[in-house]
Write an enzyme that holds these catalytic residues in place. Structure first.
Site, PDB file in Angstrom:
ATOM      1  N   GLU A 181      42.185  38.245  33.332  1.00 16.71           N
ATOM      2  CA  GLU A 181      43.035  37.978  32.160  1.00 16.71           C
ATOM      3  C   GLU A 181      43.866  36.701  32.338  1.00 16.71           C
ATOM      4  O   GLU A 181      44.201  36.041  31.374  1.00 16.71           O
ATOM      5  CB  GLU A 181      43.955  39.168  31.872  1.00 16.71           C
ATOM      6  CG  GLU A 181      43.279  40.303  31.115  1.00 16.71           C
ATOM      7  CD  GLU A 181      42.399  41.200  31.994  1.00 16.71           C
ATOM      8  OE1 GLU A 181      42.292  40.941  33.228  1.00 16.71           O
ATOM      9  OE2 GLU A 181      41.803  42.153  31.457  1.00 16.71           O
ATOM     10  N   HIS A 233      35.799  25.641  38.098  1.00 16.71           N
ATOM     11  CA  HIS A 233      37.017  24.841  37.874  1.00 16.71           C
ATOM     12  C   HIS A 233      37.018  23.647  38.832  1.00 16.71           C
ATOM     13  O   HIS A 233      36.739  23.809  40.019  1.00 16.71           O
ATOM     14  CB  HIS A 233      38.253  25.717  38.100  1.00 16.71           C
ATOM     15  CG  HIS A 233      39.517  24.986  37.813  1.00 16.71           C
ATOM     16  ND1 HIS A 233      39.958  24.755  36.528  1.00 16.71           N
ATOM     17  CD2 HIS A 233      40.409  24.381  38.630  1.00 16.71           C
ATOM     18  CE1 HIS A 233      41.072  24.048  36.570  1.00 16.71           C
ATOM     19  NE2 HIS A 233      41.371  23.810  37.839  1.00 16.71           N
TER      20      HIS A 233
HETATM   21  C1  GRF Z   1      33.562  20.721  34.612  1.00 14.53           C
HETATM   22  O1  GRF Z   1      34.328  19.774  35.304  1.00 14.53           O
HETATM   23  C2  GRF Z   1      34.036  22.114  34.895  1.00 14.53           C
HETATM   24  O2  GRF Z   1      34.544  22.269  36.178  1.00 14.53           O
HETATM   25  C3  GRF Z   1      35.125  22.294  33.882  1.00 14.53           C
HETATM   26  O3  GRF Z   1      34.671  21.639  32.734  1.00 14.53           O
HETATM   27  C4  GRF Z   1      33.752  20.611  33.103  1.00 14.53           C
HETATM   28  C5  GRF Z   1      32.486  20.901  32.351  1.00 14.53           C
HETATM   29  O4  GRF Z   1      31.535  19.893  32.524  1.00 14.53           O
HETATM   30  N1  GRF Z   1      35.402  23.704  33.676  1.00 14.53           N
HETATM   31  P1  GRF Z   1      30.044  20.095  32.036  1.00 14.53           P
HETATM   32  O5  GRF Z   1      30.112  20.407  30.536  1.00 14.53           O
HETATM   33  O6  GRF Z   1      29.440  21.219  32.804  1.00 14.53           O
HETATM   34  O7  GRF Z   1      29.365  18.790  32.288  1.00 14.53           O
END
Ligand code: GRF
Length: 207
Positions: free
Chosen positions: A146, A113
């Site tokens: 969850e 995240h």
């Molecule tokens: C990233 O910023 C990740 O933290 C979030 O979605 C984005 C995905 O980017 N969950 P990528 O597809 O890995 O370039």
């Protein structure tokens, strides 16, 4: 010695985290792991092509072909079981997992995240952090539970917010760190060094 841990990487978009993980593997930085499959719920995900170019097995299962979230998840779990997957890495996978999926792979599903959770969960984490006026944000790898963006935290990295940042420049600075900490979290998992006690994840020392 036990065999390599088998990873599934689930994506929906550009797949830069997937590529970073695959590169870390190729460079020998996660010696106990191999990628079993890169799976997308979107046929047009740019990451699928990148995975194919890297010689990885890819699979696309569209959520639109299923009536319920759980039906879709059951199909994915079936594919993961077929490939004897040990760790599921969500990397920009834009679907909420059902309790069924989470229970099948309890503490074996990670997500990345782009904020320091529990601050700024949700889809626009970098924009939300910027608009809130924080001086530091960052990224978090956590186990999936969850509650969305709320499972036990494995690793975080702090990233400064600059005065001239917009959401895109901040996102780019955070993304560079995402690519590092995701590989690091996976390495710890594949060395059996992550111990979950309640909400806390402890890094066990190398034997
Ligand atoms: C990233 O910023 C990740 O933290 C979030 O979605 C984005 C995905 O980017 N969950 P990528 O597809 O890995 O370039």
């Amino acid at each position: 010695m036990a065999g390599k841990k088998r990873l599934a990487i689930l994506i929906s978009g550009r797949g830069s985290n997937m590529v970073a993980i695959a590169r870390a593997l190729k460079r020998g930085k996660i010696p106990n792991a191999e990628i079993a499959v890169v799976l997308s719920n979107k046929p047009d995900a740019a990451g699928l092509k990148k995975a194919q170019q890297m010689g990885l097995e890819t699979l696309c299962i569209s959520h639109k072909d299923f009536h319920t979230r759980e039906d879709f998840d059951r199909r994915i779990v079936e594919e993961l079981r077929k490939r004897r997957v040990d760790l599921v890495c969500l990397a920009g996978f834009m679907r909420i997992l059902s309790p069924y999926f989470i229970n099948q792979y309890r503490n074996q599903i990670m997500n990345i995240h782009p904020a320091l959770l529990p601050s700024f969960p949700g889809m626009q984490a970098q924009k939300d952090a910027l608009e809130h006026g924080v001086k530091y944000s960052g990224c978090t790898v956590h186990f999936v539970s969850e509650d969305v963006d709320a499972g036990p935290i494995i690793i975080q990295k702090v990233v400064p917010v600059r005065d001239d940042d917009d959401a895109d420049t901040l996102a780019a600075r955070i993304l560079r760190q995402e690519h590092k900490i995701y590989a690091e979290a996976i390495r710890l998992f594949t060395e059996d060094r992550l111990e979950v006690r309640g909400r806390r994840v402890f890094w066990k020392k190398k034997p």
